[in-house]
Design a protein around this motif. Structure first.
Motif, mmCIF file in Angstrom:
data_model
loop_
_atom_site.group_PDB
_atom_site.id
_atom_site.type_symbol
_atom_site.label_atom_id
_atom_site.label_comp_id
_atom_site.label_asym_id
_atom_site.label_seq_id
_atom_site.Cartn_x
_atom_site.Cartn_y
_atom_site.Cartn_z
ATOM 1 N N PHE A 85 13.836 -7.305 -9.398
ATOM 2 C CA PHE A 85 13.864 -6.092 -10.209
ATOM 3 C C PHE A 85 12.574 -5.296 -10.036
ATOM 4 C CE2 PHE A 85 16.459 -9.425 -11.894
ATOM 5 C CZ PHE A 85 17.691 -8.789 -11.990
ATOM 6 N N MET A 86 12.702 -4.003 -10.259
ATOM 7 C CA MET A 86 11.556 -3.096 -10.155
ATOM 8 C C MET A 86 11.525 -2.232 -11.403
ATOM 9 S SD MET A 86 11.015 0.421 -9.435
ATOM 10 C CE MET A 86 10.045 1.486 -8.360
ATOM 11 N N THR A 87 10.313 -1.922 -11.865
ATOM 12 C CA THR A 87 10.219 -1.005 -12.996
ATOM 13 C C THR A 87 8.992 -0.118 -12.876
ATOM 14 O OG1 THR A 87 10.618 -0.872 -15.381
ATOM 15 C CG2 THR A 87 8.841 -2.335 -14.670
ATOM 16 N N ILE A 88 9.107 1.050 -13.490
ATOM 17 C CA ILE A 88 7.977 1.969 -13.642
ATOM 18 C C ILE A 88 7.781 2.153 -15.141
ATOM 19 C CG2 ILE A 88 7.043 4.259 -13.134
ATOM 20 C CD1 ILE A 88 9.097 4.455 -10.828
ATOM 21 N N PRO A 89 6.661 1.659 -15.684
ATOM 22 C CA PRO A 89 6.457 1.794 -17.134
ATOM 23 C C PRO A 89 6.096 3.232 -17.477
ATOM 24 C CG PRO A 89 4.511 0.869 -16.138
ATOM 25 C CD PRO A 89 5.504 1.049 -15.025
ATOM 26 N N ALA A 141 0.861 -1.185 0.000
ATOM 27 C CA ALA A 141 0.000 0.000 0.000
ATOM 28 C C ALA A 141 0.899 1.237 0.000
ATOM 29 C CB ALA A 141 -0.906 -0.016 1.234
ATOM 30 N N VAL A 142 0.790 2.021 -1.058
ATOM 31 C CA VAL A 142 1.660 3.196 -1.193
ATOM 32 C C VAL A 142 1.021 4.375 -0.467
ATOM 33 C CG1 VAL A 142 2.754 4.779 -2.809
ATOM 34 C CG2 VAL A 142 2.626 2.338 -3.356
ATOM 35 N N SER A 143 1.641 4.770 0.634
ATOM 36 C CA SER A 143 1.021 5.710 1.567
ATOM 37 C C SER A 143 1.588 7.121 1.490
ATOM 38 C CB SER A 143 1.151 5.159 2.985
ATOM 39 O OG SER A 143 2.500 4.796 3.270
ATOM 40 N N LYS A 144 2.415 7.394 0.487
ATOM 41 C CA LYS A 144 2.999 8.740 0.362
ATOM 42 C C LYS A 144 1.911 9.811 0.354
ATOM 43 C CE LYS A 144 3.151 8.549 -4.665
ATOM 44 N NZ LYS A 144 3.847 7.843 -5.765
ATOM 45 N N THR A 145 2.179 10.902 0.993
ATOM 46 C CA THR A 145 1.296 12.073 1.184
ATOM 47 C C THR A 145 0.144 11.811 2.172
ATOM 48 O OG1 THR A 145 -0.394 11.772 -0.562
ATOM 49 C CG2 THR A 145 1.701 12.798 -1.236
ATOM 50 N N GLY A 170 3.635 -2.707 -11.318
ATOM 51 C CA GLY A 170 2.191 -2.557 -11.263
ATOM 52 C C GLY A 170 1.781 -1.541 -10.221
ATOM 53 N N MET A 171 0.952 -0.576 -10.664
ATOM 54 C CA MET A 171 0.413 0.457 -9.785
ATOM 55 C C MET A 171 -1.115 0.436 -9.957
ATOM 56 S SD MET A 171 3.544 3.178 -10.595
ATOM 57 C CE MET A 171 2.521 4.566 -10.768
ATOM 58 N N SER A 172 -1.820 1.431 -9.412
ATOM 59 C CA SER A 172 -3.294 1.378 -9.443
ATOM 60 C C SER A 172 -3.861 1.130 -10.837
ATOM 61 C CB SER A 172 -3.892 2.667 -8.875
ATOM 62 O OG SER A 172 -3.657 2.737 -7.494
ATOM 63 N N GLY A 173 -3.254 1.739 -11.858
ATOM 64 C CA GLY A 173 -3.817 1.661 -13.202
ATOM 65 C C GLY A 173 -3.446 0.421 -13.988
ATOM 66 N N VAL A 181 3.116 -5.644 -5.929
ATOM 67 C CA VAL A 181 2.423 -4.562 -6.624
ATOM 68 C C VAL A 181 2.324 -3.358 -5.686
ATOM 69 C CG1 VAL A 181 1.172 -6.006 -8.283
ATOM 70 C CG2 VAL A 181 0.148 -5.554 -6.046
ATOM 71 N N ARG A 182 2.537 -2.182 -6.249
ATOM 72 C CA ARG A 182 2.606 -0.949 -5.455
ATOM 73 C C ARG A 182 1.366 -0.110 -5.742
ATOM 74 N NH1 ARG A 182 7.201 -1.035 -8.885
ATOM 75 N NH2 ARG A 182 6.205 0.763 -9.866
ATOM 76 N N VAL A 183 0.390 -0.173 -4.841
ATOM 77 C CA VAL A 183 -0.913 0.427 -5.114
ATOM 78 C C VAL A 183 -1.216 1.548 -4.119
ATOM 79 C CG1 VAL A 183 -3.381 -0.038 -5.338
ATOM 80 C CG2 VAL A 183 -1.719 -1.770 -6.077
ATOM 81 N N GLY A 184 -1.361 2.753 -4.641
ATOM 82 C CA GLY A 184 -1.678 3.905 -3.794
ATOM 83 C C GLY A 184 -3.120 4.346 -3.946
ATOM 84 N N THR A 185 -3.414 4.982 -5.072
ATOM 85 C CA THR A 185 -4.721 5.612 -5.296
ATOM 86 C C THR A 185 -5.903 4.660 -5.106
ATOM 87 O OG1 THR A 185 -3.566 6.982 -6.902
ATOM 88 C CG2 THR A 185 -5.962 7.069 -6.930
ATOM 89 N N ALA A 186 -5.804 3.432 -5.577
ATOM 90 C CA ALA A 186 -6.935 2.500 -5.484
ATOM 91 C C ALA A 186 -7.236 2.114 -4.036
ATOM 92 C CB ALA A 186 -6.671 1.249 -6.320
ATOM 93 N N ASN A 241 -7.358 9.707 -4.090
ATOM 94 C CA ASN A 241 -6.447 10.627 -4.772
ATOM 95 C C ASN A 241 -5.524 11.348 -3.784
ATOM 96 O OD1 ASN A 241 -7.315 10.139 -7.390
ATOM 97 N ND2 ASN A 241 -9.064 11.539 -7.145
ATOM 98 N N ARG A 242 -4.324 11.631 -4.283
ATOM 99 C CA ARG A 242 -3.372 12.384 -3.458
ATOM 100 C C ARG A 242 -3.557 13.878 -3.696
ATOM 101 N NH1 ARG A 242 -0.542 7.781 -4.968
ATOM 102 N NH2 ARG A 242 0.067 8.697 -6.939
ATOM 103 N N LEU A 301 11.015 1.232 0.372
ATOM 104 C CA LEU A 301 11.361 2.482 -0.309
ATOM 105 C C LEU A 301 11.176 2.272 -1.806
ATOM 106 C CD1 LEU A 301 12.373 5.408 -0.210
ATOM 107 C CD2 LEU A 301 14.696 4.512 -0.480
ATOM 108 N N ILE A 302 10.280 3.083 -2.406
ATOM 109 C CA ILE A 302 9.972 2.908 -3.827
ATOM 110 C C ILE A 302 10.340 4.125 -4.660
ATOM 111 C CG2 ILE A 302 8.136 1.218 -3.326
ATOM 112 C CD1 ILE A 302 6.114 3.498 -3.912
ATOM 113 N N GLY A 303 10.923 5.147 -4.012
ATOM 114 C CA GLY A 303 11.345 6.342 -4.744
ATOM 115 C C GLY A 303 12.858 6.397 -4.844
HETATM 116 C C1 LIG Z 1 3.159 6.740 -6.150
HETATM 117 C C2 LIG Z 1 3.762 5.492 -6.633
HETATM 118 C C3 LIG Z 1 2.993 4.314 -6.789
HETATM 119 C C4 LIG Z 1 1.506 4.243 -6.548
HETATM 120 O O1 LIG Z 1 0.822 4.849 -7.610
HETATM 121 P P1 LIG Z 1 -0.783 4.784 -7.719
HETATM 122 O O2 LIG Z 1 -1.043 5.096 -9.144
HETATM 123 O O3 LIG Z 1 -1.314 5.832 -6.789
HETATM 124 O O4 LIG Z 1 -1.213 3.434 -7.339
HETATM 125 C C5 LIG Z 1 3.655 3.172 -7.205
HETATM 126 N N1 LIG Z 1 4.978 3.163 -7.458
HETATM 127 C C6 LIG Z 1 5.731 4.265 -7.333
HETATM 128 C C7 LIG Z 1 7.197 4.175 -7.629
HETATM 129 C C8 LIG Z 1 5.161 5.457 -6.920
HETATM 130 O O5 LIG Z 1 5.930 6.556 -6.798
#
Ligand SMILES: *Cc1c(COP(=O)(O)O)cnc(C)c1O
Length: 245
Positions: free
Chosen positions: A177-181, A34-38, A219-222, A235-240, A244-245, A82-84
């Motif tokens: 490994f980690m990726t952001i598409p 659960a991505v809890s940033k902000t 994988g993120m919310s979308g 899977v890193r899910v924040g918004t769902a 919204n942040r 840590l995902i940033g």
């Molecule tokens: C913010 C963030 C997410 C979560 O994104 P959502 O679209 O809110 O699910 C996942 N991964 C990374 C690296 C992020 O910075």
């Protein structure tokens, strides 16, 4: 108990299970972060009450405030990821705070982390779980090892040599490994091939280096269902979950 939040978490868990079943995977292989940033700690505590065990933050300083404000019993129940992007000057604090670092994106950062874990740990066998961030699309961000040229490029050969060096570091445990598409509405033709590429390069490296890389953080919310279909284990899910942040 926050009923709306609990319901959103249950819904995400159900979508994870459905995606896993579509490709004959066991949902138990997949962890929801659960991505809890902000978001404030009280909302995070409610999520933990609703069953969340893994939390993701993208800034060391923001995470530090939350982790230090947690009660001891709550802290014992949670793993922080840590995902940033991590800057070297925050590496020591990151080692002290996080249970896994997903964003190791250079040999130099790996060397720094390895040295710091050696200094910080009392136990000789302590190893910090890390993932190597890879960039297979070129568009999303400039962060991550550049593998835009695929597995036929000089970048790939350099990457293999770098991974070989990092897996030999005694205080790091490279788990995958980690990726952001790229942010793209065309999930099938743009996003899915990125996830697939990361799985394929993981499979190739396992054979070449004779080393297990069990985790794929993607994988993120979308797009988390597509990521699961392509092999994601984290899977890193924040918004769902949190809105919204
Ligand atoms: C913010 C963030 C997410 C979560 O994104 P959502 O679209 O809110 O699910 C996942 N991964 C990374 C690296 C992020 O910075």
């Amino acid at each position: 108990m926050n009923a709306d939040l609990a319901e959103r978490i249950a819904h995400v868990q159900q979508r994870i299970a459905n995606a896993a079943h579509r490709v004959q995977r066991d949902p138990a292989e997949i962890s929801l972060i659960a991505v809890s940033k902000t978001h404030p700690l009280d909302l995070i505590s409610q999520a933990i009450e609703a069953g969340i065990t893994d939390l993701g933050e993208n800034r060391v300083q923001e995470a530090e405030g939350k982790i230090h404000a947690q009660s001891e019993t709550e802290r014992a129940k949670t793993r922080w990821h840590l995902i940033g992007h991590l800057q070297s000057n925050k590496a020591r604090r990151a080692v002290q705070l996080f249970d896994m670092i997903h964003t190791v994106d250079s040999l130099k950062l790996a060397q720094t982390l390895n040295r710091i874990v050696a200094e910080e740990s009392d136990v000789e066998t302590d190893r910090l779980p890390i993932l190597l961030q890879v960039n297979v699309s070129g568009e999303a961000s400039k962060e991550g090892f550049n593998l835009v040229g695929g597995m036929n490029s000089q970048d790939w050969l350099d990457f293999v040599a770098t991974v070989r060096e990092i897996i030999a570091m005694p205080y790091l445990h490279v788990q995958g490994f980690m990726t952001i598409p790229p942010f793209d509405v065309d999930l099938e033709h743009v996003v899915r091939p990125c996830f697939r590429m990361v799985r394929e390069l993981r499979d190739a490296l396992q054979v070449m280096l004779n080393h297990d890389f069990p985790h794929l953080s993607m994988g993120m919310s979308g797009d988390f269902e597509i990521a699961i279909e392509e092999g994601a284990t984290l899977v890193r899910v924040g918004t769902a979950i949190f809105g919204n942040r």
